[in-house]
Structure formats: structure tokens, C-alpha cells
Design an enzyme around this catalytic site. Structure first.
Site, mmCIF file in Angstrom:
data_model
loop_
_atom_site.group_PDB
_atom_site.id
_atom_site.type_symbol
_atom_site.label_atom_id
_atom_site.label_comp_id
_atom_site.label_asym_id
_atom_site.label_seq_id
_atom_site.Cartn_x
_atom_site.Cartn_y
_atom_site.Cartn_z
ATOM 1 N N LYS A 173 -1.867 -4.867 0.668
ATOM 2 C CA LYS A 173 -3.064 -4.011 0.672
ATOM 3 C C LYS A 173 -3.046 -3.104 -0.557
ATOM 4 O O LYS A 173 -2.005 -2.568 -0.929
ATOM 5 C CB LYS A 173 -3.073 -3.188 1.961
ATOM 6 C CG LYS A 173 -4.342 -2.383 2.199
ATOM 7 C CD LYS A 173 -4.259 -1.665 3.548
ATOM 8 C CE LYS A 173 -5.470 -0.810 3.840
ATOM 9 N NZ LYS A 173 -5.347 -0.096 5.143
ATOM 10 N N SER A 223 -9.499 -0.431 7.985
ATOM 11 C CA SER A 223 -9.741 -0.495 6.558
ATOM 12 C C SER A 223 -9.085 -1.696 5.892
ATOM 13 O O SER A 223 -9.462 -2.083 4.797
ATOM 14 C CB SER A 223 -9.229 0.786 5.884
ATOM 15 O OG SER A 223 -7.822 0.906 6.048
ATOM 16 N N SER A 261 -6.134 0.623 11.298
ATOM 17 C CA SER A 261 -6.505 -0.268 10.190
ATOM 18 C C SER A 261 -5.663 -1.529 10.028
ATOM 19 O O SER A 261 -5.989 -2.376 9.203
ATOM 20 C CB SER A 261 -6.478 0.497 8.874
ATOM 21 O OG SER A 261 -7.575 1.360 8.828
HETATM 22 N N1 GLN Z 1 -11.053 3.365 10.936
HETATM 23 C C1 GLN Z 1 -10.215 4.533 10.962
HETATM 24 C C2 GLN Z 1 -10.715 5.514 9.947
HETATM 25 O O1 GLN Z 1 -11.724 5.274 9.388
HETATM 26 C C3 GLN Z 1 -8.799 4.152 10.701
HETATM 27 C C4 GLN Z 1 -8.461 4.051 9.272
HETATM 28 C C5 GLN Z 1 -7.051 3.647 9.026
HETATM 29 O O2 GLN Z 1 -6.294 3.311 9.936
HETATM 30 N N2 GLN Z 1 -6.686 3.697 7.784
HETATM 31 O O3 GLN Z 1 -10.158 6.551 9.717
#
Ligand code: GLN
Length: 527
Positions: free
Chosen positions: A90, A165, A189
């Protein structure tokens, strides 16, 4: 149990095989790492125009590692079990010599001078790095639509989101462009993209994998972890990247539990004596019918395998999302202050008026950050401001303690807690983009684990009525990550017995008939 298509030539289709399988074939001398790596680079060239999982493909770097591993193997060197198995990373994880953007324009063109600890460990294990995967900007989002570099498409249906994400890592693994990937999970994410793409995703115990070299979103919540197609592959990868790192002050000092052994034990499908708790607050209203149906069927399988299934209540989970969306923006607003046009990446100099440091910073941040990032910086700055700190940030921290206490009480009764990973299957691109609250709700079931620092896993457990994959979440107490692997591998084995193979065998084939919508940024020339 491995993802294998009928053999084509001497080595079969190397991209369909699990990492464990590839590792065994490499050890046995049936294939070389150059062959395995090239097969994945070819697959990327064939399908990533349509999927757009990668922001950067590092063909030269990957093949150099592969050649080195092959030479060392030929010389009889004792190599790491995953040596020669390629991986995608990532783009929030810094990689020496490979561009790292965190999905943001503000880091466009930045090439880090060092490796994250986990990348050092991948390299030390001899794992070729295929490239960097797409993500929501600074890991803020649940659909990868907040990337400054375009959408990633879900391999099951290219009009749908791959989760976020870390949608790039999940989509790369789901579309056989990489056997393994690294994700990061601050609120879901790794797990939510796993659920909506039919892949396995693990958020380790907080402190279990070093955060050194992760571009921080919310430092008290972030954890890196495995994205794979099988539970055993996650265990193998987790053991590469996990363990103490003196460069991360929150890194745990105790050794990792034996995760691979736990996964292998689970594959037998016997869960006699394992106590499983269904979290009542994470199951019911708001969850798609097909998601609930698959969850109930999986519970029946676990019970048939000997698990003792009970219901538990975690009453404060109802406030988890609200607490998270105060704590995360607060930490993020502070962490993102360093992106000021002075140190890394983009610098925008105003074309009119005086050129002061403050005006350059303002212009750089104005142009470099996207809307979601700005929204959270504003929210976090407000929540931390003198007059509101107690009312917002302080209250959220109290809720966090109550959630930790809910988990502690629940784990006195059971060994693992379970829920659906995400409330729905993959939604359409654009569907929730203008509605931040609807987007935030995707993580309703995954956020509590981050607030408590406990480990969580998502295992594919079928498709919903819409034909799209669904995930099953398993949670365990801090430092008991091995329990995830035992229960996850058992569920996977039982489900695959019913299905007659892996779930991803049912995903549509991507190679033919898809017009590329994105240009590949490839360094080096794939053969
Ligand atoms: N979707 C969650 C957010 O927008 C989690 C993001 C993540 O785990 N990086 O914060």
C-alpha cells in the site's frame, strides 16, 4: 484448497496459486522467483488498466530481488519460507527508491530515502516488491474514491468500489495481480476491502507490527497487516512483518504467537471447546439481508465444528463511530501538519502577492490536499481547540475507555467475538461520494477493534443475493492474534468444502473484453 487452475505448461498459471503453494514450488525447485514475479508483472500489464490497483509498478526492483533470490537458492543458501514470493505494498508505506504518495497530490514525486521496518523485513525475507497500491488519500475513506490518482475498480464488478482505504491492495490480490499485499487499518481499511473483494485481511494487535515508516493517519489506531487470498497466507506474511521494533515506541516486546501453527491447526476444521461470541450490537438493523444470511450460515458451521456459540452485548459500541470521528481527525490534523511544502513533495508558490513561508504553506496545502482530508483537518483542529477540547476530544477518549471495557468483559466469557465485517456488499462507484456520513457507516463493525487495539480478521464467507462477496469478522483479545487464525482457517476450510473451492474462483475473469481506463505507470520494461 489452493487457488489453482488446470495446469498450463510446466508451471501452471502461477498467478492463481496461493503464496504457501508458490513458496513450496520455489523450495522444491519447480519454479524460479523470476518466473513467478514475471507472471505477476504480465498479469498486471494485462488487467491493471481496467482495475487500477497500482499507482506504481516496480518491475526492475522486483525482478532484481527475484534474480538475487534465485541465485542464492541455487547456491544452496538457507532462505526464508516466503523467499521469492512477490508482494504489493500500500502506498502509505514508505519504500526506499520507490515513489510513495499516500494517494495524495501533496506527495507527488516524493521518493523516500528509507524503508519502513516492515518493508525492510519483506526485503530481508527476499520478497520481490511488485509495486505500490492505490488508496484513499492518507487512508481516509472506505472506497478508494478519495485517491488523488483515480478510482480502483472492484474485480467482481468494475463499476463498484473495492473498499477503502486499501482498495488497491485488496483489488490487486483479488484479481491475481499479486499473491500477497500489505494494507493498513486505522478503522477498517484492511478488513472492509477484504470483505467487499472476497479476500482475507488481518489487522494485527496494536503494536504487533511496527509503524516505523508508515505515513501516520491516526497514530493510536494505525496498524499494518496482511491482505491475502487464504488465511494461511496471512499467517505466513504476518510472521514476516510482525514482532518487536525498537524504532517504534509502541511496538510490543513480547514474541508473536505461533500464527502459522494456529492456521494449520484450524484447517482441520475442529473448533471443539472454542467459545464464540456474537456481538449483538454489530448484527441486525442496517446490515444487508444477504450479509446477515451468510453470517448466520457461518455461525451454524462454526457450531457444527464444535464451537460453543453465545450472544454477548457490548453496549458502548453504539458510540464507537462518533468517538472514532473525533479521535481520528484530531490525531490526523496533528500528523498532517508536516505536509507544508517545505519538506516533502509538492510546493505551490503563490503567483500573486508576497511570497512568505505562510502563504506558500497555505497554497501548497490548499492545492495538495483533497476535500476529505481538508474536512478532517478542520474537524480535528476544532475538536482539539482550547474551548472544545473537553467536550469533544476528552469525551471521545472516555467513550474509548468504555469500549475497551466492553471488550474486556466480553472476552471473559468467550475466546473470540464475531460479526459481519461490513454492513453491505460493494456499492457503486460514486454512490456515497457526496455523503460523508454514509461513507463513514461502512466501518461501523470494524472501528471498535481499532479503538481497543485488539486484532481482527475478515474472512470471505460467501456472496450476497447481488452476487458480490461478503466478509465474516473475527476479533480476539490483544496479543491473541493466533485465535483469529485458528477460527478463520477452520471457517475457510469448512466453507471451501461446501463451495468445492475458493470463493474467488467465482469472480469474473478480467483479461478479455475490458477496455483499459487507466494508463500504467511502470518503471522498467516488462518482457
Ligand atoms: N474508512 C475509515 C476512515 O475513513 C477507516 C480508514 C482506515 O482504516 N485507514 O477513517
Amino acid at each position: 484448497m489452493t487457488a489453482q487452475t488446470p495446469a498450463a505448461g510446466r508451471t501452471g498459471d502461477l498467478t492463481r496459486r496461493s503464496a504457501a503453494d508458490l513458496a513450496a514450488a520455489l523450495r522444491a525447485g519447480e519454479v524460479t522467483s523470476v518466473e513467478v514475479t514475471q507472471a505477476h508483472l504480465d498479469r498486471i500489464a494485462a488487467v491493471d488498466g481496467a482495475v487500477h490497483a497500482f499507482l506504481h509498478v516496480s518491475a526492475d526492483d522486483a525482478l532484481a530481488t527475484a534474480r538475487d533470490v534465485d541465485a542464492r537458492r541455487a547456491a544452496g543458501e538457507d532462505l526464508h519460507p516466503l523467499a521469492g514470493v512477490p508482494i504489493a505494498v500500500k502506498d502509505v508505506v514508505v519504500t526506499k527508491g520507490l515513489p510513495t504518495t499516500a494517494g495524495s497530490k501533496i506527495l507527488e514525486g516524493w521518493v523516500p530515502p528509507y524503508d519502513a521496518t516492515l518493508v525492510e523485513r519483506l526485503r530481508a525475507a527476499g520478497m520481490p516488491i511488485l509495486g505500490k497500491t492505490n488508496m484513499d488519500e492518507f487512508a481516509m475513506g472506505s472506497s478508494t474514491e478519495h485517491s488523488a490518482y483515480g478510482n480502483t475498480h472492484n474485480p467482481w464488478d468494475l463499476d463498484r468500489i473495492p473498499g477503502g482505504s486499501g482498495g488497491g491492495s485488496a483489488a490487486a490480490v483479488a484479481s491475481f495481480q499479486a499473491p500477497l499485499a500489505i494494507g493498513t487499518d486505522t478503522g477498517g481499511s484492511i478488513r472492509q476491502p477484504g470483505a467487499v473483494t472476497g479476500t482475507v485481511g488481518v489487522k494485527p494487535t496494536y503494536g504487533g507490527v511496527s509503524r516505523y515508516g508508515l505515513i501516520a493517519l491516526a497514530s493510536s489506531l494505525d496498524q499494518a497487516g496482511p491482505v491475502t487470498r487464504t488465511v494461511l497466507d496471512s499467517a505466513l506474511l504476518h510472521e514476516v512483518i510482525g514482532g518487536h521494533d525498537p524504532r517504534d515506541s509502541t511496538s510490543l516486546t513480547d514474541p508473536l504467537p505461533d500464527l502459522v501453527a494456529a492456521a494449520r491447526a484450524g484447517q482441520g476444521g475442529d473448533l471443539t471447546g472454542v467459545r464464540v461470541g456474537i456481538v449483538d450490537e454489530l448484527n441486525g438493523e442496517g446490515y444487508q439481508e444477504g450479509v446477515r444470511a451468510r453470517f448466520d450460515e457461518s455461525i451454524a458451521l462454526l457450531a457444527a465444528a464444535g464451537a460453543e456459540v453465545v450472544h454477548v452485548s457490548c453496549p458502548h459500541f453504539d458510540y464507537a463511530l462518533a468517538a472514532y470521528y473525533l479521535i481520528l481527525p484530531s490525531e490526523a490534523s496533528s500528523n498532517l501538519a508536516k505536509f507544508d511544502g517545505m519538506r516533502f513533495g509538492l510546493r505551490v508558490v503563490p503567483t500573486e502577492g508576497s511570497i512568505t513561508a505562510e502563504r506558500v504553506m497555505g497554497a501548497t496545502r490548499g492545492q495538495g490536499f483533497g476535500d476529505e482530508v481538508k474536512r478532517r483537518i478542520i474537524l480535528g483542529t476544532y475538536a482539539l481547540s482550547a474551548g472544545y477540547y473537553d467536550a469533544y476530544y476528552g469525551s471521545a477518549q472516555k467513550v474509548r475507555t468504555l469500549i475497551q471495557q466492553d471488550f474486556a468483559a466480553a472476552f471473559e466469557q468467550v475466546d473470540v467475538l464475531v460479526s459481519p465485517t461490513a454492513p453491505t456488499t460493494a456499492f457503486r462507484l460514486g454512490e456515497k461520494l457526496d455523503d460523508p456520513i454514509a461513507m463513514y457507516l461502512n466501518d461501523i463493525a470494524t472501528i471498535p477493534a481499532n479503538l481497543a487495539g485488539i486484532p481482527g480478521m475478515s474472512v470471505p464467507n460467501g456472496v450476497s443475493d447481488d452476487g458480490l462477496p461478503v466478509g465474516f469478522q473475527i476479533l480476539a483479545p490483544a496479543r491473541a492474534d493466533d485465535r483469529l487464525y485458528r477460527v478463520g482457517a477452520a471457517l475457510e476450510a469448512l466453507l471451501e468444502k461446501q463451495w468445492g473451492g475458493p470463493l474467488l474462483d467465482r469472480a469474473p475473469e478480467l483479461v478479455a473484453g475490458h477496455e483499459p481506463t487507466h494508463a500504467l505507470q511502470t518503471e522498467g520494461t516488462p518482457r
